[in-house]
Design an enzyme around this catalytic site. Structure first.
Site, short mmCIF file in Angstrom:
data_model
loop_
_atom_site.label_atom_id
_atom_site.label_comp_id
_atom_site.label_asym_id
_atom_site.label_seq_id
_atom_site.Cartn_x
_atom_site.Cartn_y
_atom_site.Cartn_z
N ARG A 62 0.84 -1.21 0.00
CA ARG A 62 0.00 0.00 0.00
C ARG A 62 0.87 1.25 0.00
NH1 ARG A 62 -1.99 -4.01 -0.01
NH2 ARG A 62 -1.72 -3.54 -2.21
N ILE B 200 -4.96 7.51 4.86
CA ILE B 200 -3.62 7.37 5.44
C ILE B 200 -2.53 7.80 4.46
CG2 ILE B 200 -4.32 5.58 7.08
CD1 ILE B 200 -3.26 3.47 5.17
N HIS C 102 -6.86 8.52 10.95
CA HIS C 102 -6.54 7.09 11.03
C HIS C 102 -5.06 6.79 10.84
CE1 HIS C 102 -10.99 6.45 9.78
NE2 HIS C 102 -10.86 6.57 11.09
#
Length: 244
Positions: free
Chosen positions: A61, A94, A110
């Site tokens: 990610r 994020i 977050h």
């Protein structure tokens, strides 16, 4: 002479704004996030069960985030700030796309995928500008590093800060979120009674709570259009076409 306060635009952004930059959301129709069950890669139990898998997942990610680029919505919000408007962004995302677009006041509800943190002391955080986090990477106390993100089942430590920001809003703009993820969705309860709320989302007609103005467009279309309105007028306002 009393100095007039600059009106405060607070923006709550969700996965929809990042999706337009090519970053997939975890709420896929098949219940998987990048071919993984959320329970297997984004919970404290997953970390205990298989930290290597969790690290590999977030390493992938992180690589995607580094390749992604801010889109028209990110850029429009940053441009509004450069034009002298007071803009605070609370993001559920994020990634760092808001910052790369030029926004300076960004709260990551977050966490941030480009940060690592200690597993024994959450105050110990380290930037991950390059490379991955792997097993054996430790904090200054000798504890394994993990992604600095809030997993499902964990507390959201910056929620109180987000509430304080929303309480100071003169206008709240919600972009690309279903408002279904808690506690982020509850932030609307903190908006002062006399403050207008606008939701920009392709599914805004269905998602918007009563009293919320709706723009049923993707973030990359609806946000720049709003910003152009505000720049022309030199003030924050809700276009009459959005009022019910």
């Amino acid at each position: 002479m009393t100095r007039q306060r600059t009106p405060h635009l607070v923006v709550l952004t969700g996965a929809g704004i990042s999706a337009e930059s090519g970053l997939k959301t975890f709420r896929a129709s098949d219940g998987l996030w990048e071919e993984h069950r959320v329970e297997d890669v984004a919970t404290p139990e997953a970390w205990v069960r298989d930290p290597g898998l969790v690290l590999r997942f977030y390493n992938q990610r992180r690589a995607q985030v580094r390749r992604a680029r801010p889109n028209a919505a990110h850029k429009a919000l940053a441009e509004l700030e450069r034009d002298g408007f007071r803009v605070s962004i609370i993001t559920q995302n994020i990634d760092d796309l808001h910052e790369r677009a030029g926004s300076r006041d960004v709260l990551h509800l977050h966490g941030e995928i480009l940060m690592a943190r200690s597993t024994v002391d959450p105050r110990m955080c380290y930037p991950v500008h390059r490379g991955d986090i792997v097993l054996g990477d430790v904090c200054d106390k000798g504890s394994q590093l993990r992604p600095d993100v809030v997993w499902f089942g964990e507390a959201v430590p910056r929620y109180g800060d987000a509430c304080e920001i929303v309480e100071q809003a003169d206008l709240l703009l919600v972009v690309g979120t279903s408002l279904a993820v808690m506690p982020a969705g509850a932030l609307l309860r903190q908006v002062p009674m006399d403050v207008d709320v606008i939701l920009v989302d392709p599914d805004a007609e269905r998602l918007a709570p009563p009293g919320v103005a709706k723009i049923g467009q993707p973030a990359g279309e609806g946000v720049p259009e709003l910003v152009r309105h505000w720049q022309r007028q030199g003030r924050l306002w809700v276009p009459e076409t959005l009022l019910e």
